[in-house]
Write a protein that holds these residues in place. Structure first.
Motif, PDB file in Angstrom:
ATOM      1  N   GLN A 144       0.811  -1.225   0.000  1.00 31.20           N
ATOM      2  CA  GLN A 144       0.000   0.000   0.000  1.00 31.20           C
ATOM      3  C   GLN A 144       0.839   1.268   0.000  1.00 31.20           C
ATOM      4  O   GLN A 144       0.431   2.278  -0.565  1.00 31.20           O
ATOM      5  CB  GLN A 144      -0.899   0.042   1.241  1.00 31.20           C
ATOM      6  CG  GLN A 144      -2.101  -0.860   1.182  1.00 31.20           C
ATOM      7  CD  GLN A 144      -2.901  -0.808   2.478  1.00 31.20           C
ATOM      8  OE1 GLN A 144      -2.833   0.155   3.225  1.00 31.20           O
ATOM      9  NE2 GLN A 144      -3.649  -1.863   2.739  1.00 31.20           N
ATOM     10  N   ILE A 145       1.990   1.213   0.662  1.00 28.48           N
ATOM     11  CA  ILE A 145       2.821   2.408   0.822  1.00 28.48           C
ATOM     12  C   ILE A 145       3.061   3.101  -0.516  1.00 28.48           C
ATOM     13  O   ILE A 145       2.831   4.297  -0.639  1.00 28.48           O
ATOM     14  CB  ILE A 145       4.178   2.064   1.499  1.00 28.48           C
ATOM     15  CG1 ILE A 145       3.961   1.696   2.956  1.00 28.48           C
ATOM     16  CG2 ILE A 145       5.146   3.224   1.396  1.00 28.48           C
ATOM     17  CD1 ILE A 145       5.219   1.259   3.681  1.00 28.48           C
ATOM     18  N   GLY A 146       3.494   2.341  -1.498  1.00 30.30           N
ATOM     19  CA  GLY A 146       3.780   2.910  -2.815  1.00 30.30           C
ATOM     20  C   GLY A 146       2.578   3.589  -3.442  1.00 30.30           C
ATOM     21  O   GLY A 146       2.703   4.673  -4.003  1.00 30.30           O
ATOM     22  N   SER A 147       1.422   2.967  -3.327  1.00 24.90           N
ATOM     23  CA  SER A 147       0.216   3.542  -3.922  1.00 24.90           C
ATOM     24  C   SER A 147      -0.218   4.816  -3.201  1.00 24.90           C
ATOM     25  O   SER A 147      -0.987   5.601  -3.735  1.00 24.90           O
ATOM     26  CB  SER A 147      -0.921   2.517  -3.938  1.00 24.90           C
ATOM     27  OG  SER A 147      -1.355   2.248  -2.624  1.00 24.90           O
ATOM     28  N   LYS A 148       0.274   5.026  -1.978  1.00 30.53           N
ATOM     29  CA  LYS A 148      -0.068   6.233  -1.212  1.00 30.53           C
ATOM     30  C   LYS A 148       0.964   7.342  -1.422  1.00 30.53           C
ATOM     31  O   LYS A 148       0.905   8.382  -0.786  1.00 30.53           O
ATOM     32  CB  LYS A 148      -0.148   5.912   0.290  1.00 30.53           C
ATOM     33  CG  LYS A 148      -1.142   4.841   0.654  1.00 30.53           C
ATOM     34  CD  LYS A 148      -2.539   5.381   0.751  1.00 30.53           C
ATOM     35  CE  LYS A 148      -3.470   4.272   1.221  1.00 30.53           C
ATOM     36  NZ  LYS A 148      -4.828   4.684   1.311  1.00 30.53           N
ATOM     37  N   GLY A 149       1.948   7.054  -2.290  1.00 29.72           N
ATOM     38  CA  GLY A 149       2.960   8.067  -2.568  1.00 29.72           C
ATOM     39  C   GLY A 149       4.017   8.197  -1.480  1.00 29.72           C
ATOM     40  O   GLY A 149       4.705   9.201  -1.384  1.00 29.72           O
ATOM     41  N   VAL A 150       4.150   7.170  -0.643  1.00 28.86           N
ATOM     42  CA  VAL A 150       5.167   7.170   0.413  1.00 28.86           C
ATOM     43  C   VAL A 150       6.223   6.140   0.029  1.00 28.86           C
ATOM     44  O   VAL A 150       5.898   5.002  -0.301  1.00 28.86           O
ATOM     45  CB  VAL A 150       4.539   6.804   1.786  1.00 28.86           C
ATOM     46  CG1 VAL A 150       5.598   6.742   2.864  1.00 28.86           C
ATOM     47  CG2 VAL A 150       3.443   7.789   2.161  1.00 28.86           C
ATOM     48  N   ALA A 151       7.480   6.529   0.072  1.00 27.84           N
ATOM     49  CA  ALA A 151       8.557   5.606  -0.300  1.00 27.84           C
ATOM     50  C   ALA A 151       9.046   4.840   0.928  1.00 27.84           C
ATOM     51  O   ALA A 151       9.425   5.446   1.923  1.00 27.84           O
ATOM     52  CB  ALA A 151       9.701   6.380  -0.918  1.00 27.84           C
ATOM     53  N   PRO A 152       9.015   3.490   0.868  1.00 28.23           N
ATOM     54  CA  PRO A 152       9.573   2.723   1.981  1.00 28.23           C
ATOM     55  C   PRO A 152      11.070   2.984   2.087  1.00 28.23           C
ATOM     56  O   PRO A 152      11.733   3.194   1.076  1.00 28.23           O
ATOM     57  CB  PRO A 152       9.284   1.271   1.611  1.00 28.23           C
ATOM     58  CG  PRO A 152       8.959   1.263   0.174  1.00 28.23           C
ATOM     59  CD  PRO A 152       8.542   2.642  -0.213  1.00 28.23           C
ATOM     60  N   ASN A 153      11.600   3.022   3.297  1.00 29.89           N
ATOM     61  CA  ASN A 153      13.033   3.275   3.464  1.00 29.89           C
ATOM     62  C   ASN A 153      13.735   2.038   4.043  1.00 29.89           C
ATOM     63  O   ASN A 153      13.123   0.981   4.201  1.00 29.89           O
ATOM     64  CB  ASN A 153      13.261   4.526   4.336  1.00 29.89           C
ATOM     65  CG  ASN A 153      12.712   4.370   5.745  1.00 29.89           C
ATOM     66  OD1 ASN A 153      12.422   3.277   6.215  1.00 29.89           O
ATOM     67  ND2 ASN A 153      12.568   5.480   6.438  1.00 29.89           N
ATOM     68  N   PHE A 154      15.003   2.197   4.366  1.00 26.63           N
ATOM     69  CA  PHE A 154      15.831   1.114   4.906  1.00 26.63           C
ATOM     70  C   PHE A 154      15.187   0.500   6.156  1.00 26.63           C
ATOM     71  O   PHE A 154      15.142  -0.718   6.309  1.00 26.63           O
ATOM     72  CB  PHE A 154      17.228   1.675   5.230  1.00 26.63           C
ATOM     73  CG  PHE A 154      18.100   0.710   5.986  1.00 26.63           C
ATOM     74  CD1 PHE A 154      18.722  -0.338   5.332  1.00 26.63           C
ATOM     75  CD2 PHE A 154      18.281   0.842   7.356  1.00 26.63           C
ATOM     76  CE1 PHE A 154      19.524  -1.246   6.024  1.00 26.63           C
ATOM     77  CE2 PHE A 154      19.078  -0.049   8.062  1.00 26.63           C
ATOM     78  CZ  PHE A 154      19.703  -1.097   7.389  1.00 26.63           C
ATOM     79  N   ILE A 155      14.666   1.360   7.044  1.00 26.92           N
ATOM     80  CA  ILE A 155      14.063   0.871   8.293  1.00 26.92           C
ATOM     81  C   ILE A 155      12.791   0.066   8.006  1.00 26.92           C
ATOM     82  O   ILE A 155      12.564  -0.974   8.620  1.00 26.92           O
ATOM     83  CB  ILE A 155      13.781   2.042   9.262  1.00 26.92           C
ATOM     84  CG1 ILE A 155      15.096   2.748   9.610  1.00 26.92           C
ATOM     85  CG2 ILE A 155      13.097   1.555  10.538  1.00 26.92           C
ATOM     86  CD1 ILE A 155      14.936   4.092  10.286  1.00 26.92           C
TER      87      ILE A 155
END
Length: 144
Positions: free
Chosen positions: A105-116
């Motif tokens: 879901q993160i990607g579709s919400k425009g939020v980029a997952p990070n290392f953590i």
């Protein structure tokens, strides 16, 4: 506003909510949240993320997840830290499938997952024995 003309601000609410979660006073924390919304205090994503994290630590992941949707309905978009708190909460509650759904879901919400984000998820996959999935996430992490 109080009789002296002072009204609590976002930091007042935030520190009170944080303390209530640490003391496992979930009932009161939720009352403070509803009072905060009632007073139309401009709650920000940091406060909501603290609440989501507190709910997860109190083994209330379903309530935390509902709160995350409520945040969005109020026009406040969860950030990567909000998602990490929720992914970690689901992982600790042995709901790894929900954690993996959130990553999608993160990607579709425009939020980029990070290392953590990846580290937390890989750790939870390893704990439950999903080693192939953990390796797949590691490869995905290298590419992003």
């Amino acid at each position: 506003m109080s009789e002296h003309g002072y009204s609590p601000n976002i930091y007042t609410y935030s520190s009170l909510i944080d303390r209530l979660f640490k003391d496992k006073r979930l009932d009161l924390a939720l009352k403070v949240l509803s009072k905060m919304l009632e007073n139309s205090c401009a709650s920000n994503v940091v406060t909501y993320t603290e609440m989501i994290d507190g709910l997860c630590k109190a083994d209330k992941t379903d309530e935390a997840y509902k709160l995350m949707f409520m945040i969005e309905e109020k026009g406040c978009s969860p950030n990567v830290v909000t998602y990490i708190a929720m992914i970690d909460g689901f992982g600790k509650a042995s709901k790894i499938d929900k954690s993996l759904e959130l990553l999608e879901q993160i990607g579709s919400k425009g939020v980029a997952p990070n290392f953590i984000t990846y580290s937390v998820l890989i750790n939870h996959c390893c704990i439950v024995g999903l080693l192939d999935k953990a390796y797949e996430l590691l490869e995905e992490m290298k590419q992003t």
